[in-house]
Design a protein around this motif. Structure first.
Motif, mmCIF file in Angstrom:
data_model
loop_
_atom_site.group_PDB
_atom_site.id
_atom_site.type_symbol
_atom_site.label_atom_id
_atom_site.label_comp_id
_atom_site.label_asym_id
_atom_site.label_seq_id
_atom_site.Cartn_x
_atom_site.Cartn_y
_atom_site.Cartn_z
ATOM 1 N N TYR A 210 48.507 42.280 52.075
ATOM 2 C CA TYR A 210 47.986 43.632 52.307
ATOM 3 C C TYR A 210 48.104 44.466 51.034
ATOM 4 C CZ TYR A 210 47.491 48.366 54.130
ATOM 5 O OH TYR A 210 47.068 49.666 54.334
ATOM 6 N N ALA A 211 49.303 44.471 50.445
ATOM 7 C CA ALA A 211 49.540 45.308 49.269
ATOM 8 C C ALA A 211 48.678 44.853 48.090
ATOM 9 C CB ALA A 211 51.011 45.277 48.891
ATOM 10 N N GLU A 212 48.557 43.550 47.874
ATOM 11 C CA GLU A 212 47.752 43.041 46.761
ATOM 12 C C GLU A 212 46.279 43.396 46.936
ATOM 13 O OE1 GLU A 212 49.828 39.000 45.173
ATOM 14 O OE2 GLU A 212 49.192 39.008 47.273
ATOM 15 N N GLN A 213 45.782 43.271 48.173
ATOM 16 C CA GLN A 213 44.380 43.584 48.411
ATOM 17 C C GLN A 213 44.102 45.068 48.168
ATOM 18 O OE1 GLN A 213 41.060 42.994 48.319
ATOM 19 N NE2 GLN A 213 41.447 41.289 49.733
ATOM 20 N N ALA A 298 58.475 47.245 41.202
ATOM 21 C CA ALA A 298 58.428 48.679 41.464
ATOM 22 C C ALA A 298 58.414 49.470 40.155
ATOM 23 C CB ALA A 298 59.620 49.086 42.323
ATOM 24 N N LEU A 299 57.846 50.658 40.201
ATOM 25 C CA LEU A 299 57.865 51.599 39.078
ATOM 26 C C LEU A 299 58.664 52.819 39.524
ATOM 27 C CD1 LEU A 299 54.098 51.369 38.012
ATOM 28 C CD2 LEU A 299 56.055 50.214 36.961
ATOM 29 N N PRO A 338 55.959 48.066 44.736
ATOM 30 C CA PRO A 338 55.050 47.050 44.195
ATOM 31 C C PRO A 338 53.650 47.159 44.806
ATOM 32 C CG PRO A 338 57.186 46.078 44.677
ATOM 33 C CD PRO A 338 57.228 47.478 45.219
ATOM 34 N N PHE A 339 52.639 47.182 43.963
ATOM 35 C CA PHE A 339 51.224 47.236 44.352
ATOM 36 C C PHE A 339 50.853 48.490 45.159
ATOM 37 C CE2 PHE A 339 51.916 42.527 44.012
ATOM 38 C CZ PHE A 339 51.133 42.338 42.895
#
Length: 348
Positions: A210-213, A298-299, A338-339
């Motif tokens: 989900y996050a990558e998409q 993470a940032l 992340p993402f």
């Protein structure tokens, strides 16, 4: 029409943000009642277009015609991808005649990855000929990452479309794919750019999460694209499909802010483009800052410096997140999972 300022398509003055699954027609047969379940499912989830891929085959061309007409009844547009050669059961001229009268075709994809096996001068002549058949409809190529830096066939295409999947290799990164998008976008100052990205492909290493998409879709728009198509057919992972639906809903809601024609000073970011992609735009009196972490890490602290013309103090609304972020002296600071994507609306 092509809007060469916003680098998108538009119809009757309305700008179009294209987001579509690519369906191979032979793999999506009609149900007993003649309808196609995949089309109904996409329409119910808010998709406004579908990418239909047929080949030089009479039965598939007939099915493509039926699916395109069903799309029109559902209020959906079509990217029409036919073959660039005659088939055993139908010629290209017959295919053109069969599909020419459709009113809901956004674009005709005339050839796919031609730089991998054809001569540039031959493809250029072919594309120029194709355009004579469709004077009121964009005609385009789909290119690989080799096509744009080499300016293959003099980039004789109405829409740039890049095929560069970051999931094609085990250790592929979203940053690597987006660097190819950057080359595409910089190849012209006005041509609309679309990214042919991955949904699910059995030849590839994985499906996106989900996050990558969400990250690959939003980062493509941050990089300057005005259209996305997912290859190929509907995905089998629930998270991937949910991300496509959520992205499409959000992007269509914000399309007029994304496809702005205003020339703005850019926002500056403390984090490099290898980790975070962003863009700023304006609609009316409101400013929008689109941003997405394209890395699996993470940032913790990202600082944006807004243009001088933007509000310098106050609150930025985090859209789709039910929160606000402070703006002080023209600076906005936030963290990213992340993402993760953050979209800020800054009211004047």
């Amino acid at each position: 029409q092509r809007n060469l300022f916003a680098r998108c398509l538009q119809r009757n003055g309305e700008k179009i943000l294209m987001a579509s699954n690519c369906l191979i027609v032979r793999e999506n047969p009609a149900q007993a009642d003649g309808h196609h379940e995949m089309l109904s499912l996409m329409a119910k989830r808010g998709f406004k277009s579908v990418h239909l891929c047929s080949f030089s085959d009479r039965k598939m061309s007939e099915q493509t015609l039926a699916m395109a007409k069903e799309c029109e009844a559902l209020g959906m547009d079509v990217l029409l991808w036919t073959d660039d050669k005659d088939g055993a059961t139908i010629t290209r001229a017959e295919t053109r005649a069969m599909l020419k009268g459709l009113e809901n075709v956004l674009s005709r994809v005339a050839t796919d990855e031609p730089e991998l096996g054809k001569k540039g001068e031959d493809v250029k002549a072919y594309m120029l000929k194709e355009k004579t058949y469709y004077p009121y409809c964009p005609v385009q190529m789909n290119n690989t990452s080799f096509g744009f830096p080499s300016r293959f066939a003099d980039l004789t295409t109405d829409i740039f479309m890049l095929d560069a999947y970051y999931t094609a290799a085990e250790f592929g990164t979203l940053d690597g794919a987006l660097r190819n998008v950057d080359v595409m976008v910089k190849s012209s100052r006005s041509t609309p750019c679309w990214f042919f990205l991955t949904g699910v492909n059995t030849l590839h290493y994985k499906q996106p999460s989900y996050a990558e998409q969400m990250a690959q879709c939003w980062s493509a728009l941050c990089a300057g694209c005005s259209g996305l198509s997912w290859f190929v057919n509907l995905v089998s992972a629930e998270g991937n499909w949910k991300a496509m639906c959520d992205f499409n809903r959000e992007a269509q809601e914000l399309k007029d802010a994304l496809l702005t024609e205003e020339i703005l000073e850019p926002a500056l970011c403390s984090t490099g483009s290898d980790l975070l992609r962003h863009r700023i735009s304006k609609k009316g009196d409101d400013w929008y800052l689109f941003s997405v972490n394209i890395d699996e890490g993470a940032l913790e602290k990202v600082e944006f410096t807004l243009p001088k013309a933007a509000p310098q103090n106050g609150k930025a609304e985090g859209l789709f997140e039910n929160r606000t972020v402070e703006i002080k002296d023209g600076r906005l600071v936030d963290s990213y999972a992340p993402f993760a994507r953050h979209i800020y609306r800054i009211a004047k």
